[in-house]
Design a protein around this motif. Structure first.
Motif, PDB file in Angstrom:
ATOM      1  N   ASN A 289      55.572 -51.807  67.313  1.00  8.25           N
ATOM      2  CA  ASN A 289      56.232 -50.673  67.944  1.00  8.25           C
ATOM      3  C   ASN A 289      57.378 -50.204  67.038  1.00  8.25           C
ATOM      4  O   ASN A 289      58.227 -51.005  66.664  1.00  8.25           O
ATOM      5  CB  ASN A 289      56.774 -51.118  69.304  1.00  8.25           C
ATOM      6  CG  ASN A 289      57.161 -49.965  70.183  1.00  8.25           C
ATOM      7  OD1 ASN A 289      56.390 -49.035  70.371  1.00  8.25           O
ATOM      8  ND2 ASN A 289      58.369 -50.025  70.725  1.00  8.25           N
TER       9      ASN A 289
ATOM     10  N   HIS B 126      65.480 -56.592  64.789  1.00  9.98           N
ATOM     11  CA  HIS B 126      66.225 -57.323  65.826  1.00  9.98           C
ATOM     12  C   HIS B 126      66.034 -58.837  65.692  1.00  9.98           C
ATOM     13  O   HIS B 126      65.242 -59.299  64.870  1.00  9.98           O
ATOM     14  CB  HIS B 126      65.735 -56.870  67.201  1.00  9.98           C
ATOM     15  CG  HIS B 126      64.285 -57.152  67.384  1.00  9.98           C
ATOM     16  ND1 HIS B 126      63.799 -58.404  67.682  1.00  9.98           N
ATOM     17  CD2 HIS B 126      63.195 -56.362  67.248  1.00  9.98           C
ATOM     18  CE1 HIS B 126      62.485 -58.373  67.734  1.00  9.98           C
ATOM     19  NE2 HIS B 126      62.094 -57.141  67.468  1.00  9.98           N
TER      20      HIS B 126
ATOM     21  N   ASP C  51      64.749 -56.773  71.002  1.00 11.36           N
ATOM     22  CA  ASP C  51      63.821 -55.678  70.722  1.00 11.36           C
ATOM     23  C   ASP C  51      64.627 -54.514  70.165  1.00 11.36           C
ATOM     24  O   ASP C  51      65.814 -54.665  69.873  1.00 11.36           O
ATOM     25  CB  ASP C  51      63.010 -55.281  71.961  1.00 11.36           C
ATOM     26  CG  ASP C  51      63.856 -54.666  73.063  1.00 11.36           C
ATOM     27  OD1 ASP C  51      65.060 -54.392  72.827  1.00 11.36           O
ATOM     28  OD2 ASP C  51      63.330 -54.452  74.164  1.00 11.36           O
ATOM     29  N   GLY C  52      63.958 -53.368  70.021  1.00 12.45           N
ATOM     30  CA  GLY C  52      64.603 -52.205  69.418  1.00 12.45           C
ATOM     31  C   GLY C  52      65.885 -51.796  70.119  1.00 12.45           C
ATOM     32  O   GLY C  52      66.748 -51.160  69.513  1.00 12.45           O
TER      33      GLY C  52
ATOM     34  N   ASP D 108      59.999 -53.300  66.229  1.00 14.80           N
ATOM     35  CA  ASP D 108      59.913 -54.482  67.103  1.00 14.80           C
ATOM     36  C   ASP D 108      59.062 -55.533  66.387  1.00 14.80           C
ATOM     37  O   ASP D 108      57.919 -55.254  66.006  1.00 14.80           O
ATOM     38  CB  ASP D 108      59.248 -54.142  68.445  1.00 14.80           C
ATOM     39  CG  ASP D 108      60.156 -53.321  69.354  1.00 14.80           C
ATOM     40  OD1 ASP D 108      61.355 -53.196  69.036  1.00 14.80           O
ATOM     41  OD2 ASP D 108      59.666 -52.802  70.371  1.00 14.80           O
TER      42      ASP D 108
ATOM     43  N   HIS E 119      57.561 -59.151  70.419  1.00 15.21           N
ATOM     44  CA  HIS E 119      58.854 -58.666  70.920  1.00 15.21           C
ATOM     45  C   HIS E 119      58.721 -57.195  71.320  1.00 15.21           C
ATOM     46  O   HIS E 119      57.963 -56.454  70.685  1.00 15.21           O
ATOM     47  CB  HIS E 119      59.934 -58.798  69.851  1.00 15.21           C
ATOM     48  CG  HIS E 119      60.353 -60.211  69.574  1.00 15.21           C
ATOM     49  ND1 HIS E 119      59.618 -61.064  68.799  1.00 15.21           N
ATOM     50  CD2 HIS E 119      61.436 -60.925  69.973  1.00 15.21           C
ATOM     51  CE1 HIS E 119      60.224 -62.238  68.720  1.00 15.21           C
ATOM     52  NE2 HIS E 119      61.330 -62.192  69.425  1.00 15.21           N
ATOM     53  N   GLY E 120      59.499 -56.796  72.336  1.00 15.74           N
ATOM     54  CA  GLY E 120      59.545 -55.385  72.738  1.00 15.74           C
ATOM     55  C   GLY E 120      58.153 -54.834  72.970  1.00 15.74           C
ATOM     56  O   GLY E 120      57.353 -55.403  73.702  1.00 15.74           O
TER      57      GLY E 120
ATOM     58  N   SER F 168      55.713 -54.608  70.728  1.00 21.87           N
ATOM     59  CA  SER F 168      54.741 -55.075  69.733  1.00 21.87           C
ATOM     60  C   SER F 168      53.899 -56.215  70.313  1.00 21.87           C
ATOM     61  O   SER F 168      54.396 -57.050  71.056  1.00 21.87           O
ATOM     62  CB  SER F 168      55.455 -55.568  68.466  1.00 21.87           C
ATOM     63  OG  SER F 168      56.128 -54.499  67.829  1.00 21.87           O
TER      64      SER F 168
ATOM     65  N   ASN G 148      64.597 -55.601  81.182  1.00 21.96           N
ATOM     66  CA  ASN G 148      63.811 -55.216  80.006  1.00 21.96           C
ATOM     67  C   ASN G 148      63.334 -56.435  79.225  1.00 21.96           C
ATOM     68  O   ASN G 148      62.211 -56.460  78.722  1.00 21.96           O
ATOM     69  CB  ASN G 148      64.627 -54.303  79.086  1.00 21.96           C
ATOM     70  CG  ASN G 148      64.689 -52.897  79.623  1.00 21.96           C
ATOM     71  OD1 ASN G 148      63.932 -52.539  80.528  1.00 21.96           O
ATOM     72  ND2 ASN G 148      65.586 -52.101  79.085  1.00 21.96           N
TER      73      ASN G 148
ATOM     74  N   PHE H  28      59.085 -57.838  78.721  1.00 14.34           N
ATOM     75  CA  PHE H  28      58.193 -58.190  77.615  1.00 14.34           C
ATOM     76  C   PHE H  28      57.877 -59.673  77.627  1.00 14.34           C
ATOM     77  O   PHE H  28      56.798 -60.093  77.215  1.00 14.34           O
ATOM     78  CB  PHE H  28      58.687 -57.646  76.268  1.00 14.34           C
ATOM     79  CG  PHE H  28      59.628 -58.496  75.481  1.00 14.34           C
ATOM     80  CD1 PHE H  28      59.150 -59.605  74.791  1.00 14.34           C
ATOM     81  CD2 PHE H  28      60.972 -58.189  75.396  1.00 14.34           C
ATOM     82  CE1 PHE H  28      60.009 -60.381  74.050  1.00 14.34           C
ATOM     83  CE2 PHE H  28      61.827 -58.967  74.659  1.00 14.34           C
ATOM     84  CZ  PHE H  28      61.344 -60.066  73.986  1.00 14.34           C
TER      85      PHE H  28
END
Lengths: 375, 337
Positions: free
Chosen positions: A124, A140, A145-146, A166, A170-171, A173, A277, A281
């Motif tokens: 991502n 990160h 994440d982003g 990402d 993570h996030g 991805s 958030n 993930f």
């Protein structure tokens, strides 16, 4: 717009922010403010942040009072000298919304992340900025994440593209890290550079992301223009296994909130949304296993399992290292005794997240570092 | 992240789990398109379109239309679960579960306890609930308090597309009977839903908003009305926390008590009838455990103790709305300065 009247407006941090709450004014009407001075605190669903002024002059009129919520781009205050009559200030305030509306609603135009096929990975990526200077890739840390770069990405994107990536698992991805080794993450970043068509980039990495950036500099030195390492892993012995193990174990809001609060010098900066958030993930099938594998390769029993001090000494790229002095995950003492060619900055009132806790100061350090490295 | 409807999120959850686990089957009235009927199979995917596409993907052995006999197919689901399958039965309206109380209350809910923990009953009963569609009193009830009352059952009420997918996946993976209730007026709501599979643990409330003045606790569709109310109240300088418990059994008492203690003022919104309902239950938990933190009496915003009326004006008056929620919050604020 009349240059004698300068607006202070609600900032926009990240694509989902539509409004912010002005939690405190740090200056009063009638005071002189300078560029870079901390002027207000703004609270969003994600986080509270101190905002520095981008104009200097006399704070003539506060339009939005403390405690009130205003949309992104709304006029919060007016800076104007006493030579400007009150009637003109009134007219400026009255007409501001209309003029801002006429200038176009840039909320809709805000870039959205995309998933990039990078070798075996689906990563991502959120890209902002289109200047000619060497691009930046922001990486990160473990479990991040982003969103880590909420206050960083825009600030660095004035004259260059800035890509927030990402890491796998993570996030946004996919969890494509069978071994979880650092090399695998570094390969994912190089694959992302290939996929994005970037020959050479400044890599800025936080924590585990710092170790990943340093690892890319060692394995693919011609792809790395400079390194910005924020509280990086890999440069010392100690690391908080409590944090890492707690993060892996936390599958609910309350324990996760407790774990994440250790990242910050001031845990009140965090919000419920930030916790949610992270849980979102972590709940995805395959992610807990991938994070476990990454963690096992990163540290055990309070000691780091990766040592990149040789890689740091060997790199030809300019390096900036930034540490928050109240870091409870990777102690700031690890900034002591780094090779002499490394520029080291310490941030007094920050923990493990200096780019969020002291966003404006860290953005200035990074901007100066990038400008120096481009020369 | 991709935007998907509540209906699509549920459909994805069923696709994921049927693809992952061959013991997952679905059954119910018209979910495959109408067994024995002529014409196109899988045309609708159940009365509300949630099971659309499953017949083509997984075939008629695992996607089974049943006769119009809830007591028969709910019993079949309970029996199949005990023998090793993971059935997901669709009941068009939760009201129709009235004819299968024995299968649910006396059989499925009891197996784990009566057989010394050796039997598990991993089945899901999906059903719609809720008023507001002019469907009259036999198709509009919010009966979750009845199921919440029975030990051995888990009861889930998703309020968003994200929660709908993650909670249904958890329901299918769970080893106990789960009553999964979908508000019909939420099917077309849209929100961010990841493409991958994920499970949201039961008994984990979602804190949608944090504010220092009052706590609003709401379920299902009422969460949206609570959010609307906070917008009205924010303009008046009243800043509210909104808690969606997501599941009524198990219930996340920790989060309820923690947020109640933080604000000291609590409004509970429930579209079910008020007697022995969730609002009454939660207010008793708070009164017993957080009395000292309260600055005002706990307020309940619920339907009245009547069946759901058919007349549109009466049905509108029956349901809680943002205005009533905001008024209840104002009352708690005015109680003691």
């Amino acid at each position: 717009m009349d240059a004698q009247l300068q607006p202070i407006t609600m900032p926009k941090w990240g694509m989902t922010m539509t409004e912010g709450r002005l939690s405190a004014w740090l200056v009063k009407e009638g005071e002189r403010i300078a560029t870079g001075q901390e002027i207000m605190e703004v609270e969003t669903e994600k986080i509270t942040n101190v905002v520095e002024g981008h104009v200097s002059g006399l704070l003539r009129r506060i339009v939005v009072e403390e405690g009130a919520t205003a949309p992104v781009g709304a006029l919060l205050a007016v800076v104007a000298e006493t030579s400007v009559p009150d009637s003109e200030v009134d007219a400026f305030v009255a007409g501001y919304a209309e003029r801002a509306g006429a200038a176009g609603d840039d909320a809709d135009a805000y870039p959205t992340p995309r998933v990039v096929e990078a070798g075996p990975h689906q990563l991502n990526v959120l890209s902002i900025g289109d200047g000619d200077a060497t691009p930046v890739v922001l990486i990160h840390g473990f479990g991040g994440d982003g969103g880590t770069w909420l206050f960083t990405q825009d600030a660095l994107a004035k004259d260059r593209p800035v890509h927030v990536l990402d890491l796998p698992a993570h996030g946004g991805s996919a969890p494509t890290v069978p071994s979880g080794k650092l090399d695998e993450l570094a390969e994912a970043v190089v694959a992302a550079l290939d996929a994005l068509g970037i020959a050479r980039a400044h890599l800025v990495g936080h924590s585990l992301g710092g170790a990943v950036a340093l690892s890319v500099a060692a394995s693919a030195p011609d792809r790395v223009a400079s390194l910005g390492l924020l509280a990086p892993a890999g440069l010392g012995g100690e690391i908080s296994s409590d944090y890492i193990d707690g993060f892996l174990a936390a599958d609910r809001r309350k324990p996760m909130k407790e774990v994440l609060s250790r990242l910050f010098a001031d845990p009140d900066a965090m919000s419920a949304e930030m916790v949610e958030n992270v849980l979102r993930f972590k709940r995805l099938d395959g992610v807990p296993e991938a994070l476990g594998a990454i963690a096992r390769n990163l540290a055990s029993g309070g000691r780091q399992a990766i040592d990149l001090r040789d890689a740091l000494a060997a790199t030809q790229a300019p390096v900036l290292a930034v540490w928050g002095e109240k870091d409870r995950v990777i102690p700031a003492a690890q900034a002591d005794g780094l090779p002499a060619n490394i520029k080291v900055e310490r941030v007094a009132d920050a923990g493990h997240m200096p780019m969020m806790e002291a966003a404006a100061a860290v953005n200035r350090m990074l901007a100066a570092h990038l400008a120096g490295a481009d020369r | 992240m991709p935007q998907k409807s509540f209906r699509q999120a549920l459909n994805e959850a069923l696709h994921h789990e049927m693809g992952r686990d061959p013991t997952v089957i679905v059954l119910g009235e018209d979910i495959a398109g109408g067994a024995g009927a002529s014409g196109q199979q899988d045309a609708w995917g159940g009365a509300f379109g949630v099971t659309k596409g499953l017949l083509g993907a997984f075939g008629p052995l695992r996607v089974r239309d049943t006769p119009i006999s809830e007591s028969a197919f709910v019993g079949a689901a309970a029996g199949a679960a005990v023998t090793g399958l993971r059935p997901v039965a669709e009941i068009m309206f939760v009201d129709f579960l009235g004819v299968c109380f024995d299968q649910i209350f006396n059989q499925a809910a009891k197996f784990r306890y009566m057989f010394g923990g050796k039997a598990v009953t991993p089945f899901v009963l999906r059903a719609t609930y809720g008023a507001g569609t002019r469907s009259a009193s036999q198709h509009s009830q919010a009966l979750y308090p009845i199921f919440t009352h029975v030990p051995g059952l888990k009861v889930v009420i998703p309020s968003s597309p994200y929660d709908a997918k993650g909670l249904l996946i958890q329901a299918i993976r769970d080893n106990d009977p789960v009553i999964f209730l979908e508000n019909k007026l939420l099917y077309d709501t849209v929100g961010e839903v990841p493409d991958g599979a994920y499970a949201i643990p039961f008994g984990e409330a979602n804190v949608l908003r944090e504010g220092g003045d009052a706590t609003i606790i709401a379920f299902g569709r009422m969460v949206h009305f609570a959010q609307e109310a906070t917008a009205i109240l924010a303009a008046e300088g009243i800043d509210c926390t909104v808690v969606d418990p997501r599941t009524t059994s198990p219930l996340d008492e920790d989060t309820i008590l923690e947020t109640a203690e933080e604000t000291g003022r609590v409004v509970i919104v429930d579209e079910a009838n008020p007697r022995c309902g969730m609002a009454a239950d939660i207010s008793s938990i708070i009164a017993e455990n957080a009395f000292g933190a309260l600055k005002a009496p706990i307020m309940k915003v619920t339907a009245p103790h009547t069946p759901v009326p058919y007349a549109p004006n009466l049905e509108a008056a029956y349901l809680p709305d943002a205005k009533r929620i905001a008024e209840a919050v104002r009352k708690t604020m005015a109680y003691r300065k």
